[in-house]
Enzyme design. Structure first.
Site, PDB file in Angstrom:
ATOM      1  N   ARG A  49       5.164  19.299 -53.376  1.00 25.93           N
ATOM      2  CA  ARG A  49       4.066  18.335 -53.313  1.00 25.93           C
ATOM      3  C   ARG A  49       4.490  17.097 -52.523  1.00 25.93           C
ATOM      4  O   ARG A  49       3.672  16.341 -52.004  1.00 25.93           O
ATOM      5  CB  ARG A  49       3.573  17.922 -54.711  1.00 25.93           C
ATOM      6  CG  ARG A  49       2.528  16.805 -54.629  1.00 25.93           C
ATOM      7  CD  ARG A  49       1.663  16.577 -55.864  1.00 25.93           C
ATOM      8  NE  ARG A  49       2.327  16.753 -57.122  1.00 25.93           N
ATOM      9  CZ  ARG A  49       3.207  15.894 -57.645  1.00 25.93           C
ATOM     10  NH1 ARG A  49       3.545  14.793 -57.001  1.00 25.93           N
ATOM     11  NH2 ARG A  49       3.754  16.152 -58.823  1.00 25.93           N
ATOM     12  N   TYR A 102     -17.746  11.950 -37.502  1.00 25.67           N
ATOM     13  CA  TYR A 102     -17.829  13.234 -38.199  1.00 25.67           C
ATOM     14  C   TYR A 102     -18.543  12.994 -39.535  1.00 25.67           C
ATOM     15  O   TYR A 102     -18.218  12.041 -40.255  1.00 25.67           O
ATOM     16  CB  TYR A 102     -16.410  13.771 -38.418  1.00 25.67           C
ATOM     17  CG  TYR A 102     -16.373  15.051 -39.199  1.00 25.67           C
ATOM     18  CD1 TYR A 102     -16.834  16.237 -38.633  1.00 25.67           C
ATOM     19  CD2 TYR A 102     -15.890  15.086 -40.497  1.00 25.67           C
ATOM     20  CE1 TYR A 102     -16.811  17.417 -39.353  1.00 25.67           C
ATOM     21  CE2 TYR A 102     -15.863  16.264 -41.226  1.00 25.67           C
ATOM     22  CZ  TYR A 102     -16.328  17.428 -40.647  1.00 25.67           C
ATOM     23  OH  TYR A 102     -16.310  18.599 -41.350  1.00 25.67           O
ATOM     24  N   ASP A 174      -9.865   9.045 -34.788  1.00 26.86           N
ATOM     25  CA  ASP A 174      -9.974  10.479 -35.066  1.00 26.86           C
ATOM     26  C   ASP A 174      -9.787  11.213 -33.743  1.00 26.86           C
ATOM     27  O   ASP A 174     -10.646  11.167 -32.862  1.00 26.86           O
ATOM     28  CB  ASP A 174     -11.350  10.779 -35.687  1.00 26.86           C
ATOM     29  CG  ASP A 174     -11.473  12.228 -36.147  1.00 26.86           C
ATOM     30  OD1 ASP A 174     -10.796  13.102 -35.557  1.00 26.86           O
ATOM     31  OD2 ASP A 174     -12.246  12.482 -37.084  1.00 26.86           O
ATOM     32  N   LYS A 199      -9.167  22.412 -36.407  1.00 24.97           N
ATOM     33  CA  LYS A 199      -9.933  22.687 -35.188  1.00 24.97           C
ATOM     34  C   LYS A 199      -8.978  23.154 -34.080  1.00 24.97           C
ATOM     35  O   LYS A 199      -8.441  24.227 -34.165  1.00 24.97           O
ATOM     36  CB  LYS A 199     -10.746  21.448 -34.799  1.00 24.97           C
ATOM     37  CG  LYS A 199     -11.502  20.822 -35.967  1.00 24.97           C
ATOM     38  CD  LYS A 199     -12.611  21.704 -36.516  1.00 24.97           C
ATOM     39  CE  LYS A 199     -13.139  21.233 -37.852  1.00 24.97           C
ATOM     40  NZ  LYS A 199     -13.649  19.870 -37.888  1.00 24.97           N
TER      41      LYS A 199
END
Ligand SMILES: *Cc1c(COP(=O)(O)O)cnc(C)c1O
Length: 400
Positions: A49, A102, A174, A199
């Site tokens: 983690r 987005y 972004d 993406k």
């Protein structure tokens, strides 16, 4: 477009020649836990983690590609953004954003961060003076997305970063659409580059992921701490797939950008197409910005408005054989999206109009298919849409 050798070595992990038998591909280490030698051991990894060798290999590459420290990889782009916001913002703070963000980013800011006392304003950041006019003393973060989706309008990252610095706000960009291959926000003055690796970076529609990249040690530590606290780290399996995708990212973007540019120019010659959005079609100052901010190409995404209404759109989409109708970009296959009914369906029509999403706008994310095959497919579909249109006219004329 000619990538330097740097981009290749940033994206392909070549093991240092340390030992005979070293694997060429970084191994997938699925272990959640790492054993220690003793109470005073300082092993690099303890619990996945917090950090993991496969995830760390991806982080080194993404960091180099964006020109920053090793990245921090997250389970998705939105998990990365969540960590960014939690690390930098507290109740009473203000975020100034691009209006064409987005949709998931807008929802996170308005419906999650908004409820925690963080306010957000969405303005047309492609006009630098709008940024200047909307910065407030309590603005802590300017969040940009450039090129904008789906209109591909550009925000001047350098100019906005200079303004934000004056009021002591951080700037995050972004960079999902262009990635560090075609745009380096940190070199343009931004503090953080945010990438949804789901993406283009992974590129094969097989793994979710996101990353934050910065040059600032202190910011990186904050992001790492929030990730440890909230548990949004990327899984080793996704990181391994993403490392495989990353190797061909420069080559894919090179070919996809070249095809997108050719198709955009061709679409402008078609009578059925009212308007085409792609940075290489820009004129004047916008063209100058595109060439200054992008590294030799403008990416795989373009959009266009088809004349004629819903019936024409449906006829066009039904006739297409290659592009798939999906809500996604960045894959090896060409993908098409009807923004108004898909990515931007949550907005009112007034909001859609503000960000340039008309009802007849289609977004294409160009894949690796032969560009001539794509062109003839689009051509057939445009012809069919036009024929469908005139049949309708004839039929109604016949009735009257
Ligand atoms: C998809 C996307 C995101 C969100 O990433 P996920 O990996 O789906 O969480 C953020 N920004 C842009 C521009 C995107 O396209």
């Amino acid at each position: 477009m000619n990538f330097g050798s740097d981009v290749f070595t940033d994206c392909v992990q070549i093991p240092a020649p340390v030992e005979d038998g070293e694997p060429l591909v970084p191994p997938l280490v699925a272990s959640t836990t790492f054993v220690r030698e003793g109470v005073d051991s300082e092993s690099e990894h303890q619990y996945s983690r917090v950090s993991n060798p496969t995830v760390a290999a991806l982080e080194r590459s993404l960091g180099k590609l964006e020109g920053g420290l090793p990245a921090l990889a997250f389970a998705s782009g939105l998990a990365a953004e969540t960590a960014l916001f939690l690390a930098l913002l507290k109740s009473g703070d203000h975020v100034l954003c691009s209006q064409a963000l987005y949709g998931g980013t807008t929802r996170l800011l308005e419906q999650v961060l908004g409820g925690m006392g963080v306010s957000s304003t969405f303005v047309d950041t492609t006009r630098t003076e709008e940024v200047r006019a909307n910065l407030r003393p309590e603005t802590r973060l300017v969040f940009l997305e450039t090129p904008a989706n789906p209109t591909l309008d550009l925000t001047d990252v350098e100019a906005v970063s200079a303004l934000a610095r004056e009021v002591g706000a951080w700037v995050a960009v972004d960079n999902t659409f262009l990635t560090g291959v075609l745009q380096k926000p940190l070199a343009l003055g931004a503090d953080v580059s945010v990438v949804s690796t789901t993406k283009f970076v992974e590129g094969h529609s097989a793994a979710l992921g996101g990353a934050l990249i910065t040059r600032d040690e202190e910011l990186r530590e904050r992001f790492e701490f929030v990730r440890k606290c909230t548990g949004g780290i990327q899984s080793p399996w996704s990181a391994w797939l993403t490392l495989q995708g990353l190797k061909t990212l420069p080559l894919r973007l090179q070919r996809q950008s070249a095809s997108a540019k050719r198709l955009a120019a061709w679409l402008t010659t078609r009578p059925e197409v009212r308007r085409v959005h792609y940075p290489s079609l820009a004129k004047g100052e916008a063209a100058e910005l595109a060439n200054r901010q992008h590294l030799g190409a403008h990416g795989a995404v373009l959009s266009f408005e088809l004349d004629g209404g819903t019936r024409t759109l449906n006829e066009f989409l039904r006739t297409l054989r290659l592009p798939r109708l999906v809500e996604h970009v960045g894959s090896v296959e060409t993908l098409i999206t009807h923004s108004a009914s898909m990515t931007h369906a949550g907005l009112t029509s007034a909001q859609r109009e503000k960000v340039g999403v008309t009802d007849d706008l289609l977004r294409l994310s160009i894949g690796l298919e032969d560009v001539l095959a794509l062109r003839s497919d689009l051509e057939c579909a445009l012809n069919a849409a036009r024929v469908g249109e005139s049949t309708v006219v004839t039929a109604s004329e016949g009735k009257s």
